[in-house]
Structure formats: C-alpha cells, structure tokens
Design a protein around this motif. Structure first.
Motif, PDB file in Angstrom:
ATOM      1  N   LYS A 112      31.055  45.894  45.865  1.00 21.67           N
ATOM      2  CA  LYS A 112      32.382  46.488  46.003  1.00 21.67           C
ATOM      3  C   LYS A 112      32.523  47.761  45.184  1.00 21.67           C
ATOM      4  CE  LYS A 112      36.017  43.977  46.114  1.00 21.67           C
ATOM      5  NZ  LYS A 112      36.934  43.364  45.147  1.00 21.67           N
ATOM      6  N   GLY A 113      32.972  48.802  45.871  1.00 19.47           N
ATOM      7  CA  GLY A 113      33.467  49.968  45.155  1.00 19.47           C
ATOM      8  C   GLY A 113      34.872  49.612  44.726  1.00 19.47           C
ATOM      9  N   LYS A 114      35.494  50.474  43.942  1.00 20.96           N
ATOM     10  CA  LYS A 114      36.808  50.116  43.427  1.00 20.96           C
ATOM     11  C   LYS A 114      37.838  50.104  44.553  1.00 20.96           C
ATOM     12  CE  LYS A 114      39.872  51.527  39.817  1.00 20.96           C
ATOM     13  NZ  LYS A 114      40.612  50.359  40.252  1.00 20.96           N
ATOM     14  N   THR A 115      38.500  48.961  44.741  1.00 23.96           N
ATOM     15  CA  THR A 115      39.584  48.904  45.718  1.00 23.96           C
ATOM     16  C   THR A 115      40.733  48.054  45.195  1.00 23.96           C
ATOM     17  OG1 THR A 115      40.179  47.545  47.661  1.00 23.96           O
ATOM     18  CG2 THR A 115      37.869  47.562  47.048  1.00 23.96           C
ATOM     19  N   MET A 116      41.870  48.682  44.971  1.00 24.71           N
ATOM     20  CA  MET A 116      43.037  47.936  44.501  1.00 24.71           C
ATOM     21  C   MET A 116      43.570  47.042  45.613  1.00 24.71           C
ATOM     22  SD  MET A 116      43.298  48.582  41.343  1.00 24.71           S
ATOM     23  CE  MET A 116      44.833  47.733  40.958  1.00 24.71           C
ATOM     24  N   VAL A 117      43.340  47.440  46.878  1.00 23.65           N
ATOM     25  CA  VAL A 117      43.839  46.619  47.979  1.00 23.65           C
ATOM     26  C   VAL A 117      43.146  45.257  47.972  1.00 23.65           C
ATOM     27  CG1 VAL A 117      44.074  46.431  50.478  1.00 23.65           C
ATOM     28  CG2 VAL A 117      44.476  48.623  49.360  1.00 23.65           C
ATOM     29  N   SER A 118      41.872  45.223  47.573  1.00 29.12           N
ATOM     30  CA  SER A 118      41.189  43.932  47.516  1.00 29.12           C
ATOM     31  C   SER A 118      41.743  43.067  46.393  1.00 29.12           C
ATOM     32  CB  SER A 118      39.680  44.124  47.362  1.00 29.12           C
ATOM     33  OG  SER A 118      39.347  44.409  46.019  1.00 29.12           O
ATOM     34  N   GLU A 119      42.349  43.701  45.392  1.00 29.63           N
ATOM     35  CA  GLU A 119      43.040  42.919  44.360  1.00 29.63           C
ATOM     36  C   GLU A 119      44.306  42.314  44.959  1.00 29.63           C
ATOM     37  OE1 GLU A 119      41.825  42.420  41.360  1.00 29.63           O
ATOM     38  OE2 GLU A 119      40.216  43.899  41.367  1.00 29.63           O
ATOM     39  N   GLU A 120      44.947  43.095  45.842  1.00 33.86           N
ATOM     40  CA  GLU A 120      46.142  42.599  46.529  1.00 33.86           C
ATOM     41  C   GLU A 120      45.805  41.360  47.364  1.00 33.86           C
ATOM     42  OE1 GLU A 120      48.763  44.972  49.315  1.00 33.86           O
ATOM     43  OE2 GLU A 120      48.352  46.519  47.843  1.00 33.86           O
ATOM     44  N   THR A 121      44.646  41.386  48.021  1.00 34.67           N
ATOM     45  CA  THR A 121      44.309  40.279  48.915  1.00 34.67           C
ATOM     46  C   THR A 121      43.561  39.158  48.192  1.00 34.67           C
ATOM     47  OG1 THR A 121      42.115  41.119  49.572  1.00 34.67           O
ATOM     48  CG2 THR A 121      44.011  41.952  50.806  1.00 34.67           C
ATOM     49  N   GLY A 122      43.130  39.415  46.947  1.00 33.69           N
ATOM     50  CA  GLY A 122      42.349  38.409  46.232  1.00 33.69           C
ATOM     51  C   GLY A 122      41.004  38.169  46.900  1.00 33.69           C
ATOM     52  N   LEU A 123      40.381  39.252  47.358  1.00 33.11           N
ATOM     53  CA  LEU A 123      39.149  39.143  48.145  1.00 33.11           C
ATOM     54  C   LEU A 123      38.011  38.468  47.368  1.00 33.11           C
ATOM     55  CD1 LEU A 123      37.563  39.797  50.731  1.00 33.11           C
ATOM     56  CD2 LEU A 123      37.051  42.057  49.769  1.00 33.11           C
ATOM     57  N   ASN A 124      37.865  38.806  46.085  1.00 32.39           N
ATOM     58  CA  ASN A 124      36.741  38.246  45.327  1.00 32.39           C
ATOM     59  C   ASN A 124      36.771  36.722  45.299  1.00 32.39           C
ATOM     60  OD1 ASN A 124      35.990  40.830  44.867  1.00 32.39           O
ATOM     61  ND2 ASN A 124      36.235  40.791  42.638  1.00 32.39           N
ATOM     62  N   ASP A 125      37.946  36.166  44.972  1.00 32.18           N
ATOM     63  CA  ASP A 125      38.066  34.711  44.929  1.00 32.18           C
ATOM     64  C   ASP A 125      37.774  34.112  46.298  1.00 32.18           C
ATOM     65  OD1 ASP A 125      38.724  34.855  42.290  1.00 32.18           O
ATOM     66  OD2 ASP A 125      40.887  34.649  42.605  1.00 32.18           O
TER      67      ASP A 125
END
Lengths: 476, 211, 255
Positions: A112-125
């Motif tokens: 992953k490059g830096k993406t705040m949207v993926s923090e919004e979606t909780g993609l990592n978890d």
C-alpha cells in the motif's frame, strides 16, 4: 475494538490521555512550528499564492457543480486506456471489491502506498481477516502499522512517535537482525526500513494507492509523494488498484497544475513534492514494466450527500494538512484524540459528515473559532463556518448537553430583556465585586469549575458600565 | 440499481451539470494565475531551473552535446565512488552513444541498482522539476530503484512553467502510461521529524543538462 | 485639522459592562478626545455570539434584531472588542441570509460597526495618543479582531506613541490564547494547555504588562498569570491608550 473503530465520542477522555502523554506532547512541540514556518516561507516566496488559492477554489467549485458529468467523462477516459472503474457506495463495498480482485489474481500480499481512504474503509483489517497481508510502504504508515495504530496526521502519520520508540519497535519487529545493532543515527533506522521494504516491493501481487487527483481530461490518477513508495507500490505488482473518492476529480492538466502549485507549499512548504506521478491504465504492449491491470475504486461513502448541502465546500479539501498544522487545538492534543481517520479542523467537519453527528459531534465543538485554519486553507474552505453549522444541527437535534442548553436559555432570557438584564447584572456584579475586590479574583467559583480548575477568575470592578454611565449622564 | 447509478442519481438531485460549461472550461486552456517564477525566458530560465533543482537537493552539470554524456557519466560515477555500471532503457539517443568501458545494461529496474540513467522529456524551470515519460525507452522502475538516479535532459526542453510544459507535452503527442514529475531525490521526515534523503527511491539525483 | 464631530454609539459589550467598566470609560475618552459625540444606547445587552456559536440560530437572530434596532440612527457603532464587533460585522448578515429585509438592515449596521482601535486609526485618522505608561508591554492579537477585522498594525502604531512604553513582541502573538467563549468551560483541559503556552510566551517576551483588545482573552490570560504567580499585569489596550492605568489591572486586588 480494532484500531479503525471510531472513538470520536470519547473525545474528552482522549484529550485527557493525550495531554498526559509525554511523547505526544514532545512530538507536538517540535512539529507544529516546523510546518508553520515552512509554509509561511513558501507563501512569502510566491507573490501569486493567494490568487492561485482563489483559482484552486474556483476549479473545485466548478467540478462540484458538474460532478456527475465529470465522473462519467473521467470513467470513459479510464476505460479508453484499458483500465476499470468500480463505483462503490460504502466502505464495505470498496473493501470487498479489493478482496475480489486480490482473490482473482491469487494475491497473498498487498503493498500500500499512502491512502487515507483505506483508513476510512478499514482496508488493512479487512484484508488481514481474509488471509491477505497488507504492507504499508510509506515509512510513517509502516511505523504505525507495526504499532497497530492509525495515523495521527494526514501527511505525517507517525508524527506522534518518538525516535526511542521507533528504535525499540524496529528491534522488536526486525528480529532477523542482531538485537544489539547500532541504530544511534537516524540514517541507520531509515536504511534498515528501506532494505526491508525494498524486498517487500517485489513480493506483492497487488499494489493499492490513493489518489491526490483524478483528471477528467485524460483519465489519469495522480499521486504526490516524497518517498517514492507509492510509485514502487503501483509499478512493481501485477495489479494496481487506485482507491479514491468522488471529489478528487479535476477537469484538466492545467487545473491539476493549479492544485499542485498550492498543495505542497501548504503541506510541507516545498514548491513541489519529490514525486508527482500521472498514471493511466495498465502497461502497454510495448512497456517493459508497470502493472498488467489498472483498477479505480471510486468510493462515495457519504460524499454525494454532502453535495448541495451546507458542507459541500468541504469537498474542495486536498488533504494538505495545513489546517491541523495551524490549529492550536490539534497542536495541543495531536491527531488520535479526534478518534477517527481525519483529525484537526478538516476532521472536525468531515467526521460528523461521514460517520454521523452522534459519533463525531464533539469535534466541531472543540474549537475556539480562532480562524487560523480558514486563513491558511489553500482551497479557502470556511472551516469555522461549517463547524458552527454542525453545532446548529446538534442544537436542532437537541444533542447539545442539557446543562449548556439550560445555561444558554437562562442567558438568552435576560439578554433579550434589557431592563431585567440591567438589574440582574448590576446586582450580581455588585456582589462579585465586593467578594473579590481585595484579592482581585477567585480561586474557585460555583458553576465555573472548568475555569477555576486552571486559572483564577478575575473579580469584576463592581458596578456595571451601564449603571455608572446612567448615573453620570442621567441615562437615556 | 448499480452503485454507479445510485451515486450518479444522488448527485443529479442537485443538478446534472452543464455540458456546455464543462466543454467551455476545457477549451479555455490555462487561464489561472501564472506565477512569475514560471514565466522566465532565455538564459534566466535555465539558471532558474538549475537553482530550483539544487534547492530540491539535486545536482546538475551542463555538458556540451550528447556525445559528451558517456565521459561525463563515467566521471560522475568515479567521483561518487560508484562502480562503472549503469542501467538504462533502450532510448535510441543513449543507444547510439559510445559508452567505452562503462558497463551499460538495458532493462527494467531490479531490486538493487547502484546507478540508473533515464531521459527526461522536459524540465520545468518553475520548480526544478523533471518530466519523464514511461515506455520501452524509459522504464518507470529506473526512476525509483536506482540508488543514484541520473537523468539526461536537453537544455532546449527546459520549459518555463506548467503552462508551456503542458502545451509542449501535448504538442509532442505524448501519451505514456505514466508521466513522472521528479523534483530532487526521495526523502522522508517520518523518523524524528528530521528530513533524510533516500527514503525508498534514490538517495541522490543528478541531472545532465545537455546544451 | 481635528476630525469632524460624529455621533457614535458605544457598544459596551457584556463583558466590559459587567467586569471592567473602566474599559468602557477609556473607550469613551478616546472617542471624545477624537471629537466624537458618544452615546451608549440603553437597550444593549450582548451581541448574541454565545448563542450563535452554540448553534442556537433562533436566539441569535432574536438578539441580533434587538441590537440592530437599538443601534440604527448612529453614524458609527464602536466596540472595545474585536470579537463582538466581528459578530456584528461578519455574522449578522449571515444570520439573516433568508430574510432579505433584516439582511439589509444587518448589512447596513455591519458597514457602520468598528472595533475601537482600528476605528480611531483607520476611520478617524488618529495617529498618536496623549498618554504615558512606564512599562514593558507585549500585545496579544485576539483572533476575531486579527482575522475577521484585520486589527494588527493599528494598536501597535498607537502604542508606539505612548510615552514610557516599550513594546516587546511575544512568540506566536497570533495564536489563540484558549479562551474561545464557551470553549474554555466546555473543554477546560485544552483551553488550559493553550493558555499555559500563551503565558509562557508572555513571560518569554520579558513583559510586565500584557495588552489585548478583547476582555475575554485578557481575563483568561490574567487568570492564568495570577494562578501561576507571575508578576505580569493584564490590561485592555484602550486603558493604556487613554492613559487610564491608575485602576487595578485585571484581576488585581485593591490595596
């Protein structure tokens, strides 16, 4: 509770913890002034800066007024270049789309490059729960991923982490290296992270990045970075997925230039970030490198409801972080206290917009309306005005705390009746004045515990101005 | 209803947009304010490009003609204590040169590349920025995997600012998969809020400005 | 040539009215010295900012209508507060966005309303004052005055003409002191952190007197300085400009 679950409703408790955290306080003291000074220098070196801010505002306003058209045109251009656009209404749909693509190409690792949207979606978890390993490659994001945290700043995610903490973290995590290796120099820590991540770039099957802009004219996604991690994340794996929200559209390359001219100056005080990359579609037949598949996940997550509302102007935000760098509240407590993805003034407006005023309602209240955020915002977003709008919504919904509502009611009753007001203030100030005169102030006062816990309450001089004026001038 | 339709429908509640306004916007071209620092001409433009590239921690040398590139390259590698090896794309301009004893290989970037050489289509004097077009001649990975990244740029391709850069870019008919705008070597301040060069990309960036 | 006498209404502001009438009288003196004929309309209470900033739009409009009615008919309305003046100048027109008649009246009032120091310099052309004050002072830029009304150079220009006064700039003079109206009681911990920093900067400037144009900020700063035993006094800038510094400073006991 996972790191990504909102904790904004615990804002007051979060604040207490942040103020008592020596590491956060240490980090805040050193970073805030640094960002502020660099931005001021960049602004002063650019006589056209404010005119460019006006233009950047106009560009985004034009986009928001024509968003459905621009999204369709952008989509057509991406398809022309051989890319795919996936429209997702919710974070869950976006996560599932990423998973679907990963499963199809049999991916085990996602860079992953830096993406705040993926923090919004909780993609990592979400990916981890589904057996896929996400690897954050931005150095700051890598550090907080190892710590099991979320970013505390939108462009400097690990700003709250001190050097000794990183030292310990690397020794605890990079266990294949000798425990007693020398990490005294900051450069040795950087080199270590660089070596470890360099290998990981070649292992992932899928790369996910965010987008600073999506260009309707060309169908390109644009990422802006200083480290080069976003480019390695999107160039080396077989599949590149761009995770972006609707409002990232700009019409043309010239408009992208306008945004670029204000973005880095506002964020870090650089004139240009090191890498600004415009990508369109998968690798061409003759290309020796680049991804074989190019997907754009176009996420709504509440944006379409902000269009046409009193919060529409928030959609101009380009995520530079200037508002939080200049916010005395953010600088006092750091980003985690805000309890969700977006901290500082932009977070105080976005959080209730995206996850509800019941969860995020405290954030727009935690502002003195000092106006510094609006003063520095490159997109001229009226952040205090919108925080006030949230307060009005809470008041209408009767979410304002009872005591505050009651106090306001009593005060308003008198304020609207000048005769009564005059008599009441005169009587109260006479008493307070007499009591406090000798010492000049109060160390404790009923109903003013919030004030007197930390400071004395200066005593009134005794007798109101209006009473004295009436006595001197015979009243009017 | 698909997510696409649902999203578009919600947006259209506040107006479907005005196609004429959208077309007019695109046709208007660069009408935004033009910074003075992106409007320089002649030698001042080149001087400004060099100055800004240096501010961004790049180094710059000027060479007289492309034929001088191999010798200049060899000298730079020696001065930087780097092995006499070089990874490049299959750019015809680079291919045509006599590289002498320099061990030049062509191809994409591999996990460790001590030195890579790319060719920039344009430079922007406004910010000291290089514009590289990816393709078979110019693998994008060379820009990010070289420990030291060398870039060749013709002085005549240094544009003043974004406005004439985009115009020249369109005129040259360039539609690569990626356009990489590079301003200095990679960097990070994520450890101790102290800026360090060489985060994931190159530790150093050197520009050969070819007269 | 002295400025033409004008009929000026003094908007005292609720804090000055209740806590520090001497600021009102200092403002009165400065205006009269500059040739104004000053009145203080009796129907005034508060500008309504606490309600507006709490999201109570209906109460805000009710109070604003009352203020608009009370202050019609004056050439100028002047307040010893950048914050209250900014509420009238910037917020009143916004409050009546959907009521054209009231909006016109609000805009008319906004156009005639001023913060006192900038009124003296920018409207009346006052360039010096006849006052003396032996002190090393530092000036805090209160947020609304600074950002909504552009009050920055004006107080410094007039303070430079006060005999015996040395002005020493503090670090971050433009950063909020943490008062923020109801903010300081809603979020006391953050407010405290902010005023702690502010007090440290005041001390760092080597000042024995801190000045500002808003009583709320001054009470906040004075309260912190006094709690931490710092020997720095706090006064509204008009007290110094009017030469009326014989009263105890803000929060200072009477001997």
């Amino acid at each position: 509770m996972t790191a990504h679950e909102p904790k904004s409703r615990f804002f007051k408790a979060n604040v207490k913890a942040a103020l008592a955290d020596a590491n956060i306080q240490h980090a805040m003291r050193s970073t805030g002034p640094n960002f502020v000074g660099k931005r001021a220098k960049a602004r002063d070196a650019m006589p056209e800066f404010d005119a460019l801010r006006d233009r950047a505002r106009d560009v985004k306003n034009h986009v928001l007024a024509n968003l459905p058209l621009y999204l369709e045109r952008y989509e057509a251009k991406v398809r022309d270049a051989g890319g795919h656009v996936h429209w997702c209404e919710t974070p869950d749909q976006a996560n599932r789309k990423v998973l679907e693509i990963c499963r199809r190409v049999n991916a085990k690792k996602v860079n992953k490059g830096k993406t705040m949207v993926s923090e919004e979606t909780g993609l990592n978890d979400f990916l981890s729960e589904n057996g896929i390993t996400p690897v954050e490659t931005d150095l700051g994001e890598y550090i907080i991923q190892l710590r099991g945290e979320t970013p505390s700043h939108i462009i400097a995610p690990a700003v709250h982490v001190t050097v000794p903490e990183i030292d310990k973290l690397f020794r605890d995590t990079h266990t294949h290296l000798p425990r007693d290796r020398d990490l005294t120099e900051l450069s040795s820590m950087l080199a270590e992270a660089r070596t470890i991540l360099r290998q990981k770039y070649f292992e992932a099957e899928v790369g996910v990045t965010g987008a600073n802009m999506l260009i309707a004219e060309t169908g390109q996604s644009v990422i802006v970075t200083n480290e080069g991690n976003g480019d390695l994340s999107q160039s080396l794996p077989r599949v590149h997925i761009v995770l972006a929200t609707l409002e990232k559209i700009v019409p043309t390359l010239d408009d992208a230039a306008t945004v670029l001219r204000v973005l880095a100056r506002s964020a870090t005080g650089q004139e240009m970030s090191v890498y600004t990359t415009f990508s369109s579609g998968p690798r061409r037949a003759e290309d020796p490198d680049g991804p074989e598949e190019y997907h754009v996940i176009l996420l709504d997550n509440g944006r379409s409801n902000m269009v046409g509302s009193e919060f529409e102007e928030m959609l101009r935000c380009i995520r530079c972080g200037a508002c939080m760098n200049h916010c005395p509240v953010y600088q006092a407590v750091g980003g985690h206290a805000y309890g969700w993805v977006y901290p500082g003034p932009m977070g105080a407006v976005l959080t209730p917009s995206l996850i509800g005023v019941e969860e995020g309602g405290q954030l727009p209240n935690a502002s003195t309306f000092c106006g510094r955020c609006e003063e520095v915002c490159p997109m001229r977003i009226p952040l205090p005005r919108m925080m006030r709008s949230w307060r009005a919504k809470e008041f209408e919904k009767r979410l304002t705390p009872t005591a505050a509502r009651y106090g306001l009611g009593v005060w308003a009753f008198f304020a609207a009746r000048p005769g009564l007001y005059r008599a009441a203030t005169r009587a109260a100030m006479a008493v307070l004045g007499r009591l406090g005169r000798a010492k000049g102030g109060f160390a404790a006062l009923p109903l003013a515990g919030g004030w007197t816990a930390h400071r004395d309450f200066p005593a009134p001089e005794g007798g109101t101005f209006m009473a004295q004026w009436a006595a001197k001038r015979g009243g009017r | 209803m698909s997510g696409r339709e649902a999203i578009l429908q919600r947006l259209r509640r506040h107006g479907a947009g005005d196609p004429a306004a959208v077309d007019a916007w695109a046709a208007a071209g660069p009408v935004g304010p033009r910074p003075r620092q992106g409007a320089l001409d002649g030698p001042a433009r080149i001087e400004h490009f060099i100055e800004k590239a240096k501010v961004a921690d790049a180094t710059v040398s000027r060479i007289a003609g492309v034929e001088a590139l191999p010798a200049a390259m060899a000298a730079e590698l020696r001065a930087r204590n780097l092995p006499a090896t070089l990874r490049t794309g299959s750019d015809p301009m680079l291919r045509a040169l006599d590289w002498g004893s320099l061990d030049r290989s062509e191809g994409v970037g591999r996990v460790e590349e001590p030195a890579t050489l790319s060719r920039a289509e344009f430079g922007l004097a406004e910010t000291g920025t290089l514009a590289l077009a990816s393709g078979p001649d110019n693998p994008v990975t060379l820009t990010f995997l070289g420990e030291t990244h060398f870039v060749a740029l013709r002085t005549e391709d240094v544009k003043a600012g974004f406005e004439d850069f985009w115009a020249a870019w369109r005129e040259r008919g360039l539609t690569p998969r990626t356009l990489n705008m590079v301003t200095g070597p990679s960097r990070s301040a994520d450890i101790g809020q102290t800026l360090q060069l060489g985060a994931h990309g190159p530790v150093a960036l050197h520009i050969f400005l070819i007269d | 040539m002295s400025p033409h006498p004008r009929r000026v209404a003094l908007f005292v502001t609720c804090l000055v009215d209740m806590f520090r009438p001497s600021v009102g009288f200092a403002a009165l003196k400065l205006l009269e010295d500059a040739g104004c004929v000053v009145e203080a309309p009796a129907a005034q209470t508060c500008c309504g900012q606490p309600a507006w900033n709490s999201g109570d739009r209906e109460t805000s409009r009710r109070i604003a209508r009352q203020v608009i009615e009370s202050f019609e008919g004056y050439a100028h309305v002047v307040a010893p507060s950048g914050s209250c003046a900014a509420t009238i100048v910037k917020d009143y027109p916004a409050m009546f966005a959907d009521e054209p008649l009231w909006r016109a009246r609000a805009e008319a009032l906004a156009g005639r309303t001023h913060e006192i120091v900038s009124f003296l310099t920018d409207v009346l052309g006052v360039s010096r004052v006849d006052a003396s004050c032996a002190a090393t002072a530092t000036y805090h830029d209160s947020c609304s005055g600074l950002r909504a009304l552009g009050v920055k150079a004006q107080p410094r220009a007039l303070l430079a003409t006060v005999a015996g006064l040395t002005l020493s700039e503090m670090k971050d003079s433009e950063v909020c002191c943490g008062f923020g109206g109801t903010f300081c009681v809603k979020y006391p911990d953050i407010s405290n952190k902010m005023v702690e920093d502010k007090a440290a900067h005041i001390e760092g400037a080597g000042a024995d007197l801190v000045l500002a144009g808003d009583l709320g900020c001054l009470m906040n700063m004075a309260g912190k300085l006094s709690r931490t035993g710092k020997p720095v006094k706090a006064r509204h800038v008009v007290e110094v400009l009017a030469g009326m510094t014989d009263t105890p400073a803000i929060g200072e006991g009477k001997p």
